[in-house]
Write an enzyme that holds these catalytic residues in place. Structure first.
Site, PDB file in Angstrom:
ATOM      1  N   GLU A 270     -59.785  38.596  -1.787  1.00 47.06           N
ATOM      2  CA  GLU A 270     -59.691  39.034  -0.387  1.00 47.06           C
ATOM      3  C   GLU A 270     -58.239  38.988   0.086  1.00 47.06           C
ATOM      4  O   GLU A 270     -57.760  39.893   0.769  1.00 47.06           O
ATOM      5  CB  GLU A 270     -60.578  38.131   0.472  1.00 47.06           C
ATOM      6  CG  GLU A 270     -60.376  38.279   1.970  1.00 47.06           C
ATOM      7  CD  GLU A 270     -60.506  36.954   2.695  1.00 47.06           C
ATOM      8  OE1 GLU A 270     -59.544  36.562   3.390  1.00 47.06           O
ATOM      9  OE2 GLU A 270     -61.567  36.309   2.583  1.00 47.06           O
ATOM     10  N   HIS A 271     -57.519  37.931  -0.276  1.00 44.80           N
ATOM     11  CA  HIS A 271     -56.104  37.813   0.109  1.00 44.80           C
ATOM     12  C   HIS A 271     -55.233  38.824  -0.631  1.00 44.80           C
ATOM     13  O   HIS A 271     -54.355  39.461  -0.041  1.00 44.80           O
ATOM     14  CB  HIS A 271     -55.600  36.391  -0.179  1.00 44.80           C
ATOM     15  CG  HIS A 271     -55.933  35.395   0.875  1.00 44.80           C
ATOM     16  ND1 HIS A 271     -54.996  34.872   1.728  1.00 44.80           N
ATOM     17  CD2 HIS A 271     -57.122  34.832   1.232  1.00 44.80           C
ATOM     18  CE1 HIS A 271     -55.571  34.015   2.561  1.00 44.80           C
ATOM     19  NE2 HIS A 271     -56.863  33.971   2.270  1.00 44.80           N
TER      20      HIS A 271
END
Length: 708
Positions: free
Chosen positions: A60-61
């Site tokens: 996600e990052h």
């Protein structure tokens, strides 16, 4: 307009529009300051490899760190900043969501940048160090959270299950341990992305003041996201999790004494049309006469209770739903926690004896519909996030209403939920700092300390055989509104500004007519200035405790009103009482009159005296532990001639007896002067009636205006 798309995309190597693409306008939004979008991928932490906990969160990052079309790492955030926007993302066990808001003029560019994060992300090794630090920083922020610690302990005690994983991730799980095991984290991250990030398991929701046609044109770019046609990875067929013990003691960071009684139920997601868990929650969490909380308060065992199935995480998934009863215990309740559990099962026994009851369903359905019909427009950011989440759970026609409304009565499913809530299936967490020495087990990720215990078979048998006690179902709700007609305005003047409708040596009333929102609701703010409110520390502490006791007693008496959309607040200021009311106007005067009668009747306010007093003393002393509160207290002492510190307040509270409360009268605070602001769906003539009712309750003694 709001547009949603689901199952969009192209097959690998194909650039034609997918046949199963769908666009739907859900509702018109006439006044939106911002546009927003949320893309949800139906994959999360439960799907990641066991060898690299936190990989889904790490991905996600990493997806924010540039893509082929926009290679600069900060391009996405810089663009949103330029157009007054913001972004965030969250990773759950089964879903990962990416959301932003932006000014309407910047929407198309923001959508293009969001789409390309999934079309061709760079996933650069050079970004790993920085993003691992970001993930590790988020993890560190949760170390002092009791909620995070309890959840981690609960997960650690599960039998083998896909959700038994450290989902947050940190430097140790993402870098150090994989390196020792010769695992290339970036290779596994790329593999995870290519395996699961497929357009056919993605949902997109976009909101903007633009036309639906224009929005549909804007979202065409998402058709370029690779569609790998993977099956939706769910855990519907996996056994419901079990724990290796049924009872633990937990030593919390904060001095909060609580009891949690939990059950893992079959997933309630497929039953959103009837919401049987909410039917049970409505009863268990009820605070009125005959309820579990009312009895716990009467015996001085607890001060508050919440119940139900939460959202996401361990609370609600495709595999199971967790029904949790959370009770704030008094010191007596901690000592007699087994009695609290026994009373809980007595109440459940009563429910199993009397439920299902269709009139409860009908009341719930009616209030759900009323609240839905008169719901205020949500912030665009929150709205798209909620709708995108709804798209993962509900059928297409219920994307907007599925979480809000009841559609069918299913008594069989209500019975199924109740039958699953047995002593044998429960998991109990007893939380108190008094367990510090005996809690020697340490959960490895969040460092929460706990002790595994077990209830003896004799106690479990006693819980199984208990009867309904003195509990009973609540009465029908007399506060549910029926008249939603908007009232004619009877005051001249501009709608933007309040006007004075009464000005007297005894009171001053401001009235604000509503010609903008046109909702069948009203708001009233009454400030009752008292001549002797804070004449000394003991008097101020006495009135503070009186207000808390009055609020606790009122919570039982008027809980049906809160269910019917009527809210109130009784506060104590340095100069007097502050009473706030808001909600549907139809039954407001009935509610207002009944509450004032209780407010003025001190004889009823020794209810649960010791538990509430102890809680106030503890909370008052703990207040200055927080740096912000301590700084504010120091500032107040420097600026005010008379200021009571938290320690002085706690000491004064300790000296108050139940007899002091019995002898206390509202009139003992001297004369009164009233100022008020009222508005919404209420006429000025009706406001005068409210004022007359308030003055009758307070008495005739007047405080001159000049003494304020």
């Amino acid at each position: 307009a709001v547009v949603s798309t689901q199952s969009t995309g192209v097959s690998d190597g194909d650039t034609t529009k997918s046949e199963n693409s769908s666009f739907r306008a859900h509702k018109n939004i006439d006044s939106i300051d911002k546009a927003a979008a949320c893309l949800t991928v139906r994959v999360g932490s439960a799907h990641e490899p066991r060898e690299i906990p936190g990989l889904a969160h790490f991905l996600e990052h990493m997806l924010f760190m540039g893509c082929k079309k926009y290679p600069n790492e900060n391009e996405y955030d810089e663009y949103l900043d330029k157009f007054g926007g913001s972004s965030n993302a969250s990773t759950d066990y089964e879903n990962t969501s990416y959301v932003f808001d932006v000014s309407a003029e910047g929407l198309q560019g923001a959508l293009d940048r969001l789409a390309h994060q999934f079309i061709a992300p760079l996933l650069k090794r050079s970004s790993v160090g920085r993003e691992v630090k970001a993930v590790d920083s988020e993890y560190m922020m949760g170390l002092q959270s009791d909620a995070e610690r309890r959840e981690a302990i609960t997960i650690s005690l599960l039998d083998s299950h896909p959700f038994k994983i450290f989902s947050a991730g940190n430097k140790q799980s993402l870098v150090d341990t994989p390196r020792r095991n010769n695992i290339d984290t970036m290779r596994e991250l790329t593999k995870f992305y290519e395996q699961y990030y497929s357009a056919n398991i993605m949902c997109l929701c976009v909101q903007s003041p633009d036309t639906l046609d224009k929005l549909e044109d804007m979202v065409q770019i998402f058709e370029k996201i690779p569609n790998r046609n993977i099956p939706l990875p769910t855990f519907e067929s996996h056994p419901i999790p079990k724990q290796r013990c049924n009872f633990i003691k937990y030593n919390p960071v904060k001095d909060r004494t609580k009891l949690f009684v939990d059950w893992f139920l079959p997933s309630q997601m497929p039953h959103y049309r009837s919401k049987p868990d909410e039917h049970v929650e409505w009863c268990v969490a009820h605070e009125g006469t005959g309820s579990l909380l009312a009895e716990l308060k009467r015996q001085g065992l607890a001060t508050s209770l919440t119940a139900g199935v939460g959202a996401g995480g361990l609370d609600n998934s495709s595999n199971f739903s967790r029904f949790s009863i959370e009770i704030d215990l008094s010191s007596k309740g901690l000592e007699h926690y087994r009695d609290v559990i026994l009373l809980t099962f007595q109440y459940l026994a009563m429910l199993k004896l009397h439920l299902p009851v269709e009139w409860i369903y009908e009341e719930m359905k009616k209030m759900h519909q009323i609240d839905f019909d008169y719901m205020e427009n949500e912030d665009a950011y929150d709205n798209v996030e909620n709708l995108s989440d709804n798209m993962t759970m509900f059928s297409e026609e219920h994307y907007v209403s599925g979480s809000e409304l009841l559609f069918e009565y299913r008594p069989d499913l209500i019975t199924e939920v109740l039958n699953a809530m047995t002593p044998e299936a429960m998991f109990v967490v007893l939380q108190s700092q008094t367990f510090a020495e005996e809690c020697t087990s340490i959960e490895p990720w969040y460092q929460g300390t706990f002790k595994e215990c077990s209830f003896e078979p004799r106690f479990i048998q006693a819980l199984s055989c208990t009867g309904p006690g003195n509990f009973h179902l609540p009465a029908r709700n007399l506060y549910i509104p029926e008249d939603f007609k908007l009232k004619d305005i009877d005051v001249e003047g501009p709608p933007a500004a309040p006007v004075v409708i009464s000005d007297d040596p005894k009171f001053k009333i401001w009235y604000h007519k509503d010609e903008v929102f046109e909702q069948p609701e009203c708001m009233m703010y009454w400030h009752i200035f008292c001549e002797k409110m804070g004449v000394d520390m003991k008097t101020f502490a006495l009135n503070s405790l009186y207000a808390e006791l009055c609020g606790s007693r009122s919570a039982e008496l008027f809980y049906p009103a809160s269910l019917a959309g009527l809210a109130y607040q009784i506060k104590l200021g340095r100069e007097g009482w502050i009473l706030k009311f808001d909600g549907y106007s139809d039954k407001m005067f009935k509610f207002f009159s009944a509450l004032l009668q209780e407010f003025a009747n001190s004889s009823a306010n020794v209810f649960n005296f010791q538990a509430i007093k102890d809680s106030m003393v503890k909370e008052t002393r703990m207040a200055t532990i927080r740096p912000k509160k301590l700084a504010d207290e120091i500032r107040q002492r420097m600026l005010r001639l008379e200021y009571y510190s938290s320690e002085e307040m706690a000491t004064a509270l300790e000296s108050i007896t139940a007899e002091d409360i019995k002898n206390h009268k509202i009139s003992s605070t001297g004369g009164f002067y009233i100022e008020s602001l009222c508005g919404g769906n209420v006429t000025s003539t009706e406001v005068e009636e409210y004022l007359a009712r308030l003055r009758t309750s307070l008495g005739d003694e007047v405080m001159p205006r000049e003494r304020i």
